[in-house]
Design an enzyme around this catalytic site. Structure first.
Site: not given
Ligand code: HEB
Length: 646
Positions: A95, A258
């Site tokens: 982020h 993921h």
């Molecule tokens: Fe992620 C978690 C959405 C891309 C790495 N994700 C997460 C959640 C959500 C999301 C709703 C739950 C939060 C809480 O704690 O409740 N993503 C999303 C979307 C997109 C994404 C709509 C565009 C298609 N991711 C992404 C990327 C990366 C990531 C590119 C790196 C390379 N995630 C992640 C991790 C986790 C999440 C390692 C787990 C956290 C904890 O365990 O605390």
């Protein structure tokens, strides 16, 4: 402040990496490295220099081992899911870095911007205050040299490594902002509403990097909260494209992320107050198995603290159906309750796996599906692809590899547009200067100033791309931009000099030195020169900066946007007009002229008060001050992209 409007968004400072001591030496040799520039949001030069000195002394091995101990050191006030904080830290780093946008190079984790409002209060950043609080003892232990930006990125990167994922390396050297002058540009802000940058939430256009203000990228539930996987895939392609990611990179990045951790939405309870409402105790909602963050509930794989390619296998091997999750949002489950289960993050027992509409989009879209199949069948290809795309994600806003600090810097990657090594022996620049002066006896200095200026103009201080170094003006796309029409002829005029001095003279050095000599011929004081640039084999490094450079500025707003993006102050920008108005009398005439038609720079000097102020200053202070300020602004401008040292 009262003068702020939507388009006056300050940019990041020029790189500070070369510490105070060496910049003093550099000055003596004609290489006045940046660092003398302080833009809104960043600390004063003196403080930046302290940071740079402290950075040199950081013991990275110790930082890494402190992080590794923290990963499994669960705290009562925010217990680690599955006994490992890795998922949380990967989300933190993603982020922080994922706010980056190609349109103007703004966003990204350089600056540790996520600590400030409005960004820290984005809905997508819910509970990331806990991740930052967990890191605080390490930050305080290692002091000034360990920036928050570096710490966020390293925590995410080491989490991946600690759970068995790929580790390509670490590029340190981010410097922390001291206020939110930068984060305001990412919104939401009253200016964006006033100027209709995002007329419809959920459908915001570029230059914004996200389609919904307050989200990093796209709505997990699907476009406008509808569980429409193909629609989700389309929006991913659009908005991840704004970060310069292609289809295969998107699939590797989302799947790799993921593979770890879980989503938190066990109930419909509120996560609590936003940081801007309650800075001392934000998001004070339930913890442990009851945690509510996004309002989606469950993990993507059966082993959420272990690197594997199960995310892709699960997408392919099972049929998924959408349903209303416990947090009141559409999410997806395996049809008929079949398939593997994930352990509970805290208590006994297990729970169904889940997918978000955006995850399902990856098997719905035929192009994405190809890569889902590839990664389901070839774990090594997946590890390679994820390792590379993660490194690109977190370092995209750091510019050339020369800016990276620390023992684990990976070899230069394509996205860093590496330049060739410097020649062992440079040409005799005094002789080159003589040849240029001879050439200038019967050719126009304006052309050479324009060549150097158009080369330097591409530099942007937001992500350190562009600039003279590399002489990319000789190649496409730069040489074909309408703004550069006719410069091929100017380059051709320099060919003889280039040839007679051999490999020790790069085109990039020649272009800058010719610009210097031409400006001196117009009356500028002696300009210092810092040689050592090299020539790129192609013009690719200018592709990301095409947007602001293809055409000449057409409006006053364009002029202002661009000088700010370049990292120039208003004062420097006005001083740089010296080749056009080379006396304070000429500048006065430009301010008084009733006809500026067609000349947007003249219009900007007249009608944009922040520029007019400095034009008036040079009218009043006279030619000497004006000329000297031109010399230093020009020298900064020509060397803004020199991260390679003297
Ligand atoms: Fe992620 C978690 C959405 C891309 C790495 N994700 C997460 C959640 C959500 C999301 C709703 C739950 C939060 C809480 O704690 O409740 N993503 C999303 C979307 C997109 C994404 C709509 C565009 C298609 N991711 C992404 C990327 C990366 C990531 C590119 C790196 C390379 N995630 C992640 C991790 C986790 C999440 C390692 C787990 C956290 C904890 O365990 O605390």
């Amino acid at each position: 402040s009262a003068t702020t409007t939507a388009f006056i968004v300050p940019s990041k400072p020029l790189a500070f990496k070369i510490p105070a001591t060496s910049s003093t030496t550099a000055l003596a040799s004609g290489c006045p490295f940046s660092g003398g520039v302080v833009l809104p949001g960043y600390p004063p030069v003196k403080v930046q220099e302290e940071y740079a000195d402290a950075l040199d002394k950081i013991d990275w091995d110790e930082v890494k081992s402190d992080l590794k101990s923290l990963f499994s050191d669960s705290k009562d006030w925010w217990p680690a899911d599955y006994g490992h904080y890795g998922g949380l830290f990967i989300r933190l780093a993603w982020h922080c870095t994922g706010s980056y946008r190609m349109s103007d190079g703004r966003g990204g984790c350089d600056g540790g911007a996520q600590r400030f409002d409005p960004e820290r209060s984005w809905d997508d950043n819910t509970n990331l205050d806990k991740a930052r609080k967990l890191l605080e003892p390490i930050k305080l232990k290692h002091g000034l040299g360990l920036s928050w930006g570096d710490l966020f990125v390293l925590a995410g990167t080491m989490s991946i490594e600690d759970m068995g994922g790929p580790y390509l390396g670490f590029c340190g050297g981010r410097i922390d902002m001291v206020d939110n002058a930068q984060t305001r540009a990412l919104g939401p802000s009253p200016e964006q509403e006033a100027f209709a940058e995002c007329p419809v939430q959920g459908d915001c256009p570029a230059p914004l990097g996200q389609n919904t203000l307050g989200l990093i990228y796209v709505n997990p539930e699907g476009p406008m909260a509808k569980p429409d996987p193909q629609g989700a895939a389309d929006t991913i392609r659009d908005v991840f494209g704004r970060m310069d990611m292609d289809d295969r990179e998107n699939v590797a990045l989302i799947g790799g992320g993921h593979t770890f951790g879980k989503a938190h939405g066990a109930s419909k309870s509120s996560p609590g107050d936003y940081p801007y409402e309650n800075p001392a105790n934000p998001w004070d909602g339930p913890k442990g198995d009851g945690t509510v963050t996004s309002g989606f509930e469950g993990a993507w794989t059966a082993a959420p603290t272990q690197w594997d390619n199960a995310y892709f296998k699960n997408l392919i091997d099972y049929e998924w159906e959408s349903h209303m999750g416990p947090g009141g949002h559409y999410q997806w489950r395996i049809k008929g309750g079949k398939g593997p289960k994930a352990p509970m993050a805290h208590g006994e027992g297990d729970q169904d796996l889940m997918m978000l509409t955006t995850d399902i989009g990856l098997v719905t879209d035929p192009e994405y599906k190809k890569y889902v199949e590839e990664f389901a069948n070839d774990p090594e290809a997946f590890a390679q692809a994820f390792g590379e795309v993660w490194y690109k994600l977190v370092n995209r806003d750091m510019g050339p590899v020369a800016r990276c600090v620390g023992p684990d810097v990976a070899p230069a990657q394509a996205f860093q547009f590496p330049l060739p090594e410097k020649p062992k022996k440079l040409a005799n620049m005094n002789k080159v200067a003589k040849d240029i002066n001879a050439l200038l006896e019967d050719s126009s200095p304006d052309d050479f100033i324009r060549l150097a200026t158009q080369s330097a103009n591409t530099y942007r201080a937001t992500d350190y791309l562009g600039g003279c170094n590399g002489a990319r003006i000789r190649h496409s796309p730069g040489k074909d931009w309408p703004a550069n029409a006719g410069l091929d002829k100017t380059l051709a005029q320099l060919e003889g000099i280039k040839e007679s001095h051999g490999d020790g003279l790069s085109w990039a050095d020649l272009i800058v030195l010719a610009g210097n000599k031409a400006a001196e011929k117009l009356g500028a004081p002696g300009l210092p020169f810092c040689p050592g640039r090299t020539d790129a084999p192609d013009g690719d490094g200018w592709k990301p900066v095409e947007h602001f450079n293809k055409e000449l500025p057409a409006t006053v707003k364009d002029v202002v946007d661009r000088y700010q993006l370049r990292g120039l102050s208003a004062k420097e920008f006005v001083a740089l007009q010296f080749p056009s108005y080379s006396s304070s009398a000429a500048l006065k005439a430009a301010l008084e002229s009733s006809d500026t038609s067609g000349d947007v720079t003249a219009e900007a000097l007249q009608f944009y008060p922040e520029l007019r102020t400095w034009a008036e200053y040079y009218v009043a202070s006279g030619d000497k001050v004006y000329g000297n300020d031109f010399a230093s602004a020009w020298t900064n401008f020509m060397n803004a992209d020199r991260f390679d040292g003297p």
